[in-house]
Design a protein around this motif. Structure first.
Motif, PDB file in Angstrom:
ATOM      1  N   UNK A   1      42.643  28.759  50.067  1.00  0.00           N
ATOM      2  CA  UNK A   1      41.231  28.439  49.853  1.00  0.00           C
ATOM      3  C   UNK A   1      40.448  29.675  49.435  1.00  0.00           C
ATOM      4  N   UNK A   2      40.746  30.800  50.065  1.00  0.00           N
ATOM      5  CA  UNK A   2      40.074  32.039  49.708  1.00  0.00           C
ATOM      6  C   UNK A   2      40.369  32.470  48.279  1.00  0.00           C
ATOM      7  N   UNK A   3      41.615  32.336  47.871  1.00  0.00           N
ATOM      8  CA  UNK A   3      41.977  32.707  46.493  1.00  0.00           C
ATOM      9  C   UNK A   3      41.263  31.821  45.477  1.00  0.00           C
ATOM     10  N   UNK A   4      41.239  30.524  45.714  1.00  0.00           N
ATOM     11  CA  UNK A   4      40.574  29.608  44.779  1.00  0.00           C
ATOM     12  C   UNK A   4      39.068  29.878  44.761  1.00  0.00           C
ATOM     13  N   UNK A   5      38.468  30.100  45.929  1.00  0.00           N
ATOM     14  CA  UNK A   5      37.032  30.410  45.983  1.00  0.00           C
ATOM     15  C   UNK A   5      36.740  31.719  45.242  1.00  0.00           C
ATOM     16  N   UNK A   6      37.600  32.714  45.422  1.00  0.00           N
ATOM     17  CA  UNK A   6      37.402  33.983  44.721  1.00  0.00           C
ATOM     18  C   UNK A   6      37.516  33.798  43.206  1.00  0.00           C
ATOM     19  N   UNK A   7      38.477  32.992  42.771  1.00  0.00           N
ATOM     20  CA  UNK A   7      38.623  32.731  41.339  1.00  0.00           C
ATOM     21  C   UNK A   7      37.406  31.999  40.778  1.00  0.00           C
ATOM     22  N   UNK A   8      36.872  31.062  41.553  1.00  0.00           N
ATOM     23  CA  UNK A   8      35.676  30.343  41.107  1.00  0.00           C
ATOM     24  C   UNK A   8      34.481  31.288  41.068  1.00  0.00           C
ATOM     25  N   UNK A   9      34.320  32.126  42.094  1.00  0.00           N
ATOM     26  CA  UNK A   9      33.202  33.053  42.162  1.00  0.00           C
ATOM     27  C   UNK A   9      33.276  34.079  41.040  1.00  0.00           C
ATOM     28  N   UNK A  10      34.484  34.542  40.766  1.00  0.00           N
ATOM     29  CA  UNK A  10      34.663  35.544  39.726  1.00  0.00           C
ATOM     30  C   UNK A  10      34.309  34.969  38.351  1.00  0.00           C
ATOM     31  N   UNK A  11      34.657  33.721  38.133  1.00  0.00           N
ATOM     32  CA  UNK A  11      34.206  33.008  36.951  1.00  0.00           C
ATOM     33  C   UNK A  11      34.941  33.260  35.650  1.00  0.00           C
ATOM     34  N   UNK A  12      36.035  33.982  35.682  1.00  0.00           N
ATOM     35  CA  UNK A  12      36.776  34.219  34.443  1.00  0.00           C
ATOM     36  C   UNK A  12      37.737  33.063  34.190  1.00  0.00           C
ATOM     37  N   UNK A  13      37.643  32.492  33.025  1.00  0.00           N
ATOM     38  CA  UNK A  13      38.505  31.358  32.664  1.00  0.00           C
ATOM     39  C   UNK A  13      39.662  31.878  31.805  1.00  0.00           C
ATOM     40  N   UNK A  14      40.690  32.388  32.487  1.00  0.00           N
ATOM     41  CA  UNK A  14      41.846  32.929  31.791  1.00  0.00           C
ATOM     42  C   UNK A  14      43.080  32.122  32.182  1.00  0.00           C
ATOM     43  N   UNK A  15      44.128  32.323  31.432  1.00  0.00           N
ATOM     44  CA  UNK A  15      45.390  31.647  31.757  1.00  0.00           C
ATOM     45  C   UNK A  15      45.947  32.133  33.098  1.00  0.00           C
ATOM     46  N   UNK A  16      45.757  33.417  33.395  1.00  0.00           N
ATOM     47  CA  UNK A  16      46.228  33.955  34.670  1.00  0.00           C
ATOM     48  C   UNK A  16      45.482  33.319  35.849  1.00  0.00           C
ATOM     49  N   UNK A  17      44.168  33.194  35.737  1.00  0.00           N
ATOM     50  CA  UNK A  17      43.381  32.579  36.804  1.00  0.00           C
ATOM     51  C   UNK A  17      43.790  31.127  36.997  1.00  0.00           C
ATOM     52  N   UNK A  18      44.046  30.437  35.921  1.00  0.00           N
ATOM     53  CA  UNK A  18      44.496  29.046  36.003  1.00  0.00           C
ATOM     54  C   UNK A  18      45.860  28.942  36.678  1.00  0.00           C
ATOM     55  N   UNK A  19      46.753  29.852  36.327  1.00  0.00           N
ATOM     56  CA  UNK A  19      48.088  29.832  36.932  1.00  0.00           C
ATOM     57  C   UNK A  19      48.014  30.148  38.422  1.00  0.00           C
TER      58      UNK A  19
END
Length: 82
Positions: free
Chosen positions: A21-39
């Protein structure tokens, strides 16, 4: 013979789910839409689903094995279900 405690198992499950949950929240907060973030987000959802599935089916399997080895005495110290 007593049933094995689930306290340590629950701690590991909760820690893993909080990490996901923390990783997904951090990815959402960071806001970068990259292939790495999606993976990474997909891997976190897969890990969380796997942990929940293993916990539920592991508990059922453990209960089945305890009932086979201990019989009806396995649940004598627990409250009856409502």
């Amino acid at each position: 013979m007593k049933r094995p405690p689930w306290k340590q198992r629950r701690r590991i499950v909760h820690a893993t789910l909080l990490f996901c949950a923390g990783m997904v929240a951090w990815l959402i907060w960071r806001g970068e839409d990259t292939n790495l973030a999606s993976a990474v987000a997909n891997a976190c959802f897969f890990l969380a689903g796997s942990v929940i599935g293993a916990y539920v089916f592991g508990a059922a399997w453990d209960d089945k094995n305890v009932m086979q080895s201990m019989g009806a005495d396995a649940y004598q110290d627990q409250e009856p279900p409502l």
